[in-house]
Design a protein around this motif. Structure first.
Motif, mmCIF file in Angstrom:
data_model
loop_
_atom_site.group_PDB
_atom_site.id
_atom_site.type_symbol
_atom_site.label_atom_id
_atom_site.label_comp_id
_atom_site.label_asym_id
_atom_site.label_seq_id
_atom_site.Cartn_x
_atom_site.Cartn_y
_atom_site.Cartn_z
ATOM 1 N N SER B 34 0.995 -1.418 0.318
ATOM 2 C CA SER B 34 0.488 0.258 -0.119
ATOM 3 C C SER B 34 1.160 1.516 0.030
ATOM 4 N N GLN B 36 1.136 5.944 -1.279
ATOM 5 C CA GLN B 36 0.971 7.356 -1.648
ATOM 6 C C GLN B 36 1.814 7.212 -2.971
ATOM 7 N N SER B 334 -7.900 0.845 -5.336
ATOM 8 C CA SER B 334 -7.550 1.849 -5.093
ATOM 9 C C SER B 334 -8.292 3.426 -3.991
ATOM 10 N N TRP B 335 -7.301 4.261 -3.770
ATOM 11 C CA TRP B 335 -8.027 5.290 -2.640
ATOM 12 C C TRP B 335 -8.523 6.567 -3.776
ATOM 13 N N TYR B 336 -9.263 5.963 -5.106
ATOM 14 C CA TYR B 336 -9.999 6.219 -5.752
ATOM 15 C C TYR B 336 -11.228 6.621 -6.274
ATOM 16 N N GLN B 352 -10.545 9.181 -2.910
ATOM 17 C CA GLN B 352 -11.551 8.301 -2.134
ATOM 18 C C GLN B 352 -11.214 7.809 -1.177
ATOM 19 N N HIS B 353 -10.955 8.213 -0.136
ATOM 20 C CA HIS B 353 -10.203 7.433 1.326
ATOM 21 C C HIS B 353 -11.293 6.742 1.981
ATOM 22 N N THR B 354 -9.963 5.949 2.092
ATOM 23 C CA THR B 354 -11.771 4.233 2.732
ATOM 24 C C THR B 354 -10.140 4.555 4.113
ATOM 25 N N LYS B 361 -10.324 -1.381 -0.870
ATOM 26 C CA LYS B 361 -9.653 -0.490 -1.540
ATOM 27 C C LYS B 361 -8.533 -0.316 -0.221
ATOM 28 N N TYR B 362 -7.133 -0.382 -0.755
ATOM 29 C CA TYR B 362 -5.931 0.165 0.876
ATOM 30 C C TYR B 362 -4.623 0.398 0.527
ATOM 31 N N TRP B 364 -3.284 4.398 -2.235
ATOM 32 C CA TRP B 364 -3.034 5.162 -2.964
ATOM 33 C C TRP B 364 -2.332 4.983 -4.713
#
Lengths: 165, 567
Positions: B34, B36, B334-336, B352-354, B361-362, B364
């Motif tokens: 995971s 960013q 992914s966090w989108y 779209q972060h979770t 999703k985990y 970036w």
């Protein structure tokens, strides 16, 4: 350093200019470069977020003036000037938010016995670290303070910058 | 009783890597990668002049500034169908090769060797025995008993003062450390010497790139190095001969120190040829263009599916349609916002972060695919491609290295051993040798071309009305780097960077297939979950461009042990 006569100052600004105030150290260098001309003993370097690439510059200076965003309790935009007695040890505290270890570079410089005799940190507390090219108001003001502080420190070493016309 | 090991960021800046592993019965059974990556860069570039993009892209990564600068100008040139003068290609090629050599040396000695080398053990090594061993392996003059004694004394000083400095965070005395004190001592000696040689090769970049840590000499359409053989203020013969001296000096180090050390580590850790293969679809691109259009290259590249070197498919030019059409990025994990696989020209970036969802999703990082499959990138992918393409220097360096390993291990080690954690180190050393030969070749080509009276370094770009699309690619030290640009009426409309660490560190894709980091960790042995050295070995073998730290999370007590690691 042959009797202390050969003063060579490296003005090194570090940080990421794409992350707003993170790049404040680089912005100070840009301002100094745009507004003043310096005697040959002074070198200005925009170090970005580089690591080991900076080592050769350390080897060629007696005084390192480091301009950087710092972590601190003080309000955003505060300029803190301090002399670092043991730079690698100091940087182990992770005062700078950069992921690429300036700390490692200083440690390696110490390992190779080419650490500058004097390391002075001009640190500015950031306000905004989001993606963006411009500085926050507090940090833009701090750039002016840092420019003045650097010029004074240089004058104390007998080195005078002259304003570009 | 499965334990979960978490490698997690602690600083605020984007770009960090977190690795989660489930460990059962001393082996990794599941893994998640995971991270960013620099979201927002495209927003900064939108609306700007495409000729300036490289100045911004070279700041998106703290480590790889040069490669983003080069790839950016290539993307714009590709969109405009702009040819680049030969001198400019040669100068860029030399910068690329020198930067690659620098990066590979620093990666091995300063960022990953200490996963395999026990610094503290080296204090017990006999300098005499170590010198004798070294002389049996290599003619390098820097391995004398006297030299090794001096290094040991220096290190003893650090240990006595409690100031291990850069060595402070290693796993000394870990049961997975297997080198003899003498081999450890040799490695430490070379750690110090490598600091000197990385500096020399980086000087080549500095001379050609105009003297600052960020190269300044690029331009869309060529380079900004005016060539005048007699002038001091331009690229002169004197500078070129200084560069040649530096190239020659570094060659001995690469051949007689770096490659020998990698062979020794590979032979003594031969068990690691069985771990870490992971994704065996390999993608690399050709580089070091030898013509103005980018259709002939010094170094081949292409795609290898399922580790089958015989089925190598070359990528042939900067306008290769197979590459252009094959790359997609997906965001299922992914966090989108949404769940799509799209071509980079068609992407949008709506975060779209979770929370961290093992099955959702985990990360970036998006999940890149090549014709729908995850692909491993990096020196291993490139070396396998070059070997498959019959590239002479690659064959000779790879065969030499494998012969050295076989001799030291006492059994035949073949090319298939490269599909592994330790194999990625071996491939990087081979590539470093190949890059060094190529660097010398490009130097000669530049000098010969100037000798013919050709001083051209720049073709003026012209931006027509309407939309143009381009892709620039580069075989960077960490693997395939591509920039994708859409230009509208002379301004940037869309810009996407698909970086090597995205290929390798990407999460599961839309078919839930693991990314290369994830797949390579499964099956790794873990001797001590409190000190997951083996996880670091495998992740570091990719040369991750990410800072990281280790947390150990015990689900029973919720207690988090935080262990910082080297970057």
């Amino acid at each position: 350093m042959g009797g202390g006569v050969a003063v060579r100052v490296l003005l090194l600004g570090v940080g990421n200019i794409l992350l707003s105030d993170e790049g404040v150290g680089v912005k100070v260098i840009e301002q100094l470069e745009a507004r003043y001309s310096f005697p040959p003993e002074v070198t200005l370097v925009d170090g970005g977020t580089m690591g080991l690439e900076l080592l050769p510059y350390f080897e060629e200076c007696s005084h390192l003036f480091l301009l950087d965003a710092i972590r601190g309790e003080a309000p955003p935009g505060t300029l803190e000037v301090s002399e670092l007695a043991d730079p690698p040890a100091y940087f182990r505290q992770k005062i700078s938010p950069h992921q690429i270890g300036l700390s490692e570079v200083l440690a390696v410089a110490s390992l190779q016995e080419c650490l500058p005799a004097l390391v002075k940190l001009f640190g500015i507390v950031p306000e905004d670290l989001s993606t963006g090219l411009s500085l926050s108001a507090s940090n833009a003001a701090a750039v002016e303070a840092a420019v003045a502080a650097v010029l004074i420190e240089l004058a104390n070493l007998g080195l005078s910058a002259s304003p570009r016309v | 009783m499965a334990k979960r090991i978490v490698v997690d960021p602690i600083t605020r800046i984007e770009g960090h890597l977190r690795i989660d592993c489930e460990v059962d019965n001393g082996k990794v059974t599941n893994a998640w990668s995971s991270g960013q990556m620099w979201r927002g860069i495209e927003l900064i570039l939108q609306g700007r002049d495409p000729r300036d993009a490289w100045l911004f892209t070279q700041r998106i990564c703290g480590v790889c500034t040069t490669v983003h600068a080069i790839t950016s100008v290539r993307a714009v040139e590709n969109a405009l169908n702009l040819e680049v003068p030969l001198n400019a290609q040669y100068i860029r090629n030399m910068i690329i090769a020198a930067h690659g050599i620098f990066d590979h040396i620093v990666h091995f000695y300063h960022l990953s060797a200490l996963d395999w080398v026990d610094i503290v053990s080296s204090l017990k090594g006999s300098p005499k025995a170590a010198a004798a061993l070294a002389q049996s392996l290599s003619p390098w003059p820097g391995n004398s008993e006297q030299q090794l004694k001096a290094v040991q004394e220096k290190l003893k000083g650090f240990v006595a003062s409690g100031q291990l400095g850069v060595f402070a965070s290693g796993y000394w005395g870990h049961p997975a450390m297997k080198l003899s004190p003498e081999v450890n001592l040799l490695a430490v000696n070379h750690y110090f010497q490598a600091l000197d040689y990385q500096r020399r090769i980086n000087k080549v970049v500095a001379i050609l790139g105009s003297k600052t840590p960020h190269i300044q000499n690029l331009a869309v359409g060529g380079v900004a190095n005016p060539i005048n053989p007699d002038s001091q203020s331009t690229l002169s013969l004197e500078q070129l001969f200084h560069v040649k001296t530096l190239i020659d000096e570094i060659g001995d180090f690469v051949k007689n120190v770096y490659m020998v050390d990698v062979a020794a580590v590979g032979a003594f850790y031969a068990d690691w040829t069985a771990y870490g293969a992971g994704v065996k679809n390999y993608l690399s691109v050709p580089d070091l263009p030898l013509d103005s259009k980018g259709t002939v290259f010094a170094l081949p590249g292409g795609y290898i599916a399922d580790g089958d070197v015989a089925a190598f498919k070359p990528i042939k030019s900067f306008h290769d349609e197979g590459f252009r059409d094959g790359v997609k990025e997906g965001i299922k994990h992914s966090w989108y916002k949404g769940d799509w696989d799209r071509h980079p020209w068609e992407e949008e970036t709506v975060p779209q972060h979770t929370e961290f969802q093992d099955k959702g999703k985990y990360s970036w990082v998006k999940s890149p695919t090549y014709y729908g499959k995850p692909a491993q990138v990096g020196p291993l992918a490139n070396v396998l491609a070059m070997y498959a393409a019959g590239h002479g220097p690659t064959k000779s360096h790879a065969d030499r290295l494998l012969e050295m390993v076989s001799g030291l291990a006492g059994s035949k080690v073949g090319l298939s051993a490269l599909h592994s954690t330790i194999g990625r180190h071996a491939a990087r050393a081979v590539r470093c040798g190949v890059l060094h030969e190529a660097l010398a070749g490009q130097w000669q080509a530049l000098v010969d071309n100037i000798g013919k009276g050709d001083y051209a370094t720049f073709n003026q770009p012209v931006f027509p009305k309407g939309e143009q699309r381009g892709v620039g690619f580069h075989e960077a030290p960490r693997g395939v780097l591509s920039h994708w640009i859409v230009i509208q009426d002379g301004k940037i409309k869309n810009y996407q960077c698909v970086v090597p660490s995205t290929w390798n560190a990407g999460p599961r894709n839309s078919s839930d297939a693991m990314g290369p980091y994830e797949a390579s960790l499964v099956g790794n042995p873990i001797a001590d979950p409190e000190k997951p050295l083996e996880v670091l070995r495998t992740v570091h073998s990719f040369d991750p461009c990410l800072a990281c730290a280790i947390h150990l999370l015990d689900p029973e007590s919720r207690e988090v042990v935080r262990i910082r690691t080297r970057v």
